[in-house]
Design a protein around this motif. Sequence first.
Motif, PDB file in Angstrom:
ATOM      1  N   TRP A   1      39.547 -11.346  30.385  1.00  0.00           N
ATOM      2  CA  TRP A   1      38.418 -11.987  30.769  1.00  0.00           C
ATOM      3  C   TRP A   1      37.930 -10.886  30.992  1.00  0.00           C
TER       4      TRP A   1
ATOM      5  N   PHE B   1      33.761 -10.305  30.445  1.00  0.00           N
ATOM      6  CA  PHE B   1      32.743 -10.448  30.729  1.00  0.00           C
ATOM      7  C   PHE B   1      31.761  -9.930  31.552  1.00  0.00           C
TER       8      PHE B   1
ATOM      9  N   LYS C   1      36.194 -19.617  30.110  1.00  0.00           N
ATOM     10  CA  LYS C   1      36.149 -17.807  30.034  1.00  0.00           C
ATOM     11  C   LYS C   1      35.050 -17.958  31.528  1.00  0.00           C
ATOM     12  N   ARG C   2      33.944 -17.628  30.912  1.00  0.00           N
ATOM     13  CA  ARG C   2      33.050 -17.503  31.816  1.00  0.00           C
ATOM     14  C   ARG C   2      33.213 -18.197  33.245  1.00  0.00           C
TER      15      ARG C   2
ATOM     16  N   HIS D   1      40.819 -21.283  24.909  1.00  0.00           N
ATOM     17  CA  HIS D   1      40.059 -21.738  26.227  1.00  0.00           C
ATOM     18  C   HIS D   1      38.777 -21.127  25.292  1.00  0.00           C
ATOM     19  N   SER D   2      37.409 -22.143  25.383  1.00  0.00           N
ATOM     20  CA  SER D   2      36.524 -21.577  24.950  1.00  0.00           C
ATOM     21  C   SER D   2      35.734 -20.811  26.184  1.00  0.00           C
ATOM     22  N   THR D   3      34.708 -20.458  25.408  1.00  0.00           N
ATOM     23  CA  THR D   3      33.819 -19.257  26.056  1.00  0.00           C
ATOM     24  C   THR D   3      33.364 -19.472  27.394  1.00  0.00           C
TER      25      THR D   3
ATOM     26  N   GLU E   1      27.737  -8.576  30.449  1.00  0.00           N
ATOM     27  CA  GLU E   1      27.145  -9.689  30.283  1.00  0.00           C
ATOM     28  C   GLU E   1      26.197 -10.187  31.571  1.00  0.00           C
TER      29      GLU E   1
END
Length: 170
Positions: free
Chosen positions: A104, A108, A73-74, A68-70, A111
């Motif tokens: 994940w 995150f 995931k976000r 999965h790309s970032t 962030e």
Amino acid sequence: MEREEELFYSERTSKNQKFDKRLIAHVVKLAEEGTPRRDLIKTYKMTGETLGMWLDKYSSILHKRKLHSTAEKRSIVRAIHGGMSIKEAVIVYNISSRSTIRNWIKAFSDENIEISISNPSEMSKKSTSQTESTEVKALKKALDEANLKIRALDTMIDIAEEQLKIDIRK
């Protein structure tokens, strides 16, 4: 059922003996059809690592681990923060396990804290006797925070539009 299986593959006589290739193909097919891994491991007397290796090597592309790309995931983490349960996210987004999503969320969380820091109470706590320069500084700070929040929201909308292929801004 065991009698039928003995017809197309030879059983191992010891743990050091390699598995028959016909058995490997049969087990991979069963796993692809949805047979629980735990049942396959128990029935065919193998380790979880062996089954995982067979699935990685011989399984169709659909059953291999998806990276999965970032941004994905976000998006999943945001959906969970928006009220979706982790169990629902595992099903909806076809994630391998709940612990993956929990990792994940941890990754995150810092962030999200940085983006969502906002002190609107700062403006309301000010007394009327403050000087004009202090008020201007507070307003500039509030404006900077609002601009940061707008940039974060624009980024989230861009990611959502890209993933869902829907024009959100109209």
